[in-house]
Design a protein around this motif. Structure first.
Motif, PDB file in Angstrom:
ATOM      1  N   ARG A  47      -6.612   6.820  11.898  1.00  0.00           N
ATOM      2  CA  ARG A  47      -7.522   5.341  11.272  1.00  0.00           C
ATOM      3  C   ARG A  47      -8.567   5.414  11.280  1.00  0.00           C
ATOM      4  O   ARG A  47      -9.312   5.007  10.370  1.00  0.00           O
TER       5      ARG A  47
ATOM      6  N   ASP B  82      -4.261   4.842   0.683  1.00  0.00           N
ATOM      7  CA  ASP B  82      -4.636   5.208   1.974  1.00  0.00           C
ATOM      8  C   ASP B  82      -4.833   4.027   3.161  1.00  0.00           C
ATOM      9  O   ASP B  82      -4.703   4.186   4.309  1.00  0.00           O
TER      10      ASP B  82
ATOM     11  N   ARG C 293      -9.651  10.584  -0.674  1.00  0.00           N
ATOM     12  CA  ARG C 293      -8.230   9.999  -0.363  1.00  0.00           C
ATOM     13  C   ARG C 293      -7.657  11.250   0.363  1.00  0.00           C
ATOM     14  O   ARG C 293      -7.759  12.423   0.274  1.00  0.00           O
TER      15      ARG C 293
ATOM     16  N   CYS D 105      -2.752   2.165   3.830  1.00  0.00           N
ATOM     17  CA  CYS D 105      -1.500   2.050   4.634  1.00  0.00           C
ATOM     18  C   CYS D 105      -1.487   2.368   6.116  1.00  0.00           C
ATOM     19  O   CYS D 105      -0.816   2.160   7.077  1.00  0.00           O
ATOM     20  N   ILE D 106      -2.676   3.341   6.198  1.00  0.00           N
ATOM     21  CA  ILE D 106      -2.990   4.014   7.693  1.00  0.00           C
ATOM     22  C   ILE D 106      -3.210   2.830   8.517  1.00  0.00           C
ATOM     23  O   ILE D 106      -3.260   2.529   9.852  1.00  0.00           O
TER      24      ILE D 106
ATOM     25  N   ASN E  28       0.850   4.165  -2.934  1.00  0.00           N
ATOM     26  CA  ASN E  28       0.313   5.405  -2.196  1.00  0.00           C
ATOM     27  C   ASN E  28      -1.211   5.245  -1.995  1.00  0.00           C
ATOM     28  O   ASN E  28      -1.759   6.229  -2.078  1.00  0.00           O
TER      29      ASN E  28
ATOM     30  N   ASN F  95       0.763  -1.307   0.056  1.00  0.00           N
ATOM     31  CA  ASN F  95      -0.155   0.140  -0.015  1.00  0.00           C
ATOM     32  C   ASN F  95       0.792   1.304  -0.302  1.00  0.00           C
ATOM     33  O   ASN F  95       0.663   2.450  -0.489  1.00  0.00           O
TER      34      ASN F  95
ATOM     35  N   GLY G 202      -9.151   5.959   7.507  1.00  0.00           N
ATOM     36  CA  GLY G 202      -8.955   4.847   6.805  1.00  0.00           C
ATOM     37  C   GLY G 202     -10.092   4.339   5.941  1.00  0.00           C
ATOM     38  O   GLY G 202     -11.045   3.901   6.575  1.00  0.00           O
TER      39      GLY G 202
ATOM     40  N   GLU H 283      -1.059  13.475   0.883  1.00  0.00           N
ATOM     41  CA  GLU H 283       0.311  12.719   1.247  1.00  0.00           C
ATOM     42  C   GLU H 283       0.752  12.899   2.671  1.00  0.00           C
ATOM     43  O   GLU H 283       1.269  11.717   3.379  1.00  0.00           O
TER      44      GLU H 283
ATOM     45  N   HIS I   5      -0.934  13.223   5.473  1.00  0.00           N
ATOM     46  CA  HIS I   5      -1.526  12.408   6.343  1.00  0.00           C
ATOM     47  C   HIS I   5      -1.063  11.099   6.272  1.00  0.00           C
ATOM     48  O   HIS I   5      -0.925  10.422   7.598  1.00  0.00           O
ATOM     49  N   ARG I   6      -0.895  10.377   5.157  1.00  0.00           N
ATOM     50  CA  ARG I   6      -0.350   8.880   5.252  1.00  0.00           C
ATOM     51  C   ARG I   6       0.988   9.088   5.798  1.00  0.00           C
ATOM     52  O   ARG I   6       1.402   8.193   6.715  1.00  0.00           O
TER      53      ARG I   6
END
Length: 249
Positions: free
Chosen positions: A114, A38, A130, A40-41, A36, A32, A118, A133, A135-136
């Motif tokens: 999250r 989200d 989305r 990944c959160i 890129n 993830n 998320g 960047e 934030h991630r």
């Protein structure tokens, strides 16, 4: 973003390779991050939670229970349990306590981010806008800060060899002490299970009866297979004469 952004997580996942859920989450997080995405959160939050679980389970015993009993414990609950397991709350230094407190705040902030944003969290649909960047990036860096903190404290902690799931190598200093002062003798009589006698420096002994096959199976599977193949080609042992019966006339 890539996994290079979170060296602490990468190192922890490399250390606990035998934790399947941690490895699966790490792979999802890496994928993830590269996309890129989200999600990944969610992965970042889960990595922190699983690392806390691993730490807690490593120190949990019936005499000193540490596992959480709540139906849905929060990330902060897991972090609290891990800190308690590592006895970090016993440190009296005020600056260190502030550091621990800051990690609690990071855990709470990561959990809130999250839950709110998320796209995969709590069954929310991916139609949500989305995240930017940064934030991630904030979520991943917060997770990495927590994870980098816990494994190092774990490696410095004194584990209980009875309940620990760590490999033999984890107790290198204790192993060296035992090897230097404890001897080994073997009593093997025909037809009986061999007895390993561990000779303590006090003069006492610890006898352990164990089958040769069990010992090989536990210690060296290759040696077990080699011994098995050799035994298959060996002649059968001579049958013992049953007591009270003579040879046939």
């Amino acid at each position: 973003m890539s996994i290079d952004w979170c060296p602490g997580i990468r190192e922890a996942c490399g250390y606990w390779r035998d934790a399947p859920m941690l490895q699966q989450t790490f792979e999802a997080m890496e994928r993830n991050l590269e996309q890129n995405n989200d999600a990944c959160i969610d992965c970042a939050k889960t990595v922190v939670e699983v690392v806390c679980r691993v730490v807690v389970e490593s120190f949990h015993t019936q005499q000193a229970p540490l596992k959480l009993t709540e139906e849905t414990p929060s990330l902060s609950n897991w972090l609290t349990a891990a800190i308690r397991a590592l006895k970090l709350g016993d440190v009296r230094d005020d600056r260190f306590k502030k550091l621990v407190s800051s990690h609690h705040k990071l855990a709470d902030a990561l959990n809130d981010l999250r839950n709110k944003a998320g796209p995969a969290s709590h069954g929310k649909d991916p139609y949500l806008a989305r995240l930017a960047e940064h934030h991630r990036r904030s979520a991943v860096l917060a997770a990495d800060a927590i994870v980098a903190f816990l494994p190092q404290a774990y490696l410095d902690a004194q584990l209980d060899p009875i309940s620990s799931r760590e490999p033999w190598e984890r107790f290198a200093a204790d192993n060296a002490l035992i090897d230097a002062h404890v001897g080994l003798a073997v009593d093997a009589e025909d037809g009986d299970t061999p007895t390993l006698r561990f000779l303590l420096p006090s003069g006492d002994e610890i006898p352990i009866n164990i089958e040769v096959s069990r010992l090989l199976y536990l210690l060296d599977r290759d040696a077990y297979v080699e011994a098995l193949n050799a035994a298959r080609g060996a002649p059968a042992p001579a049958a013992e004469i049953v007591e009270g019966q003579g040879e046939s006339a």
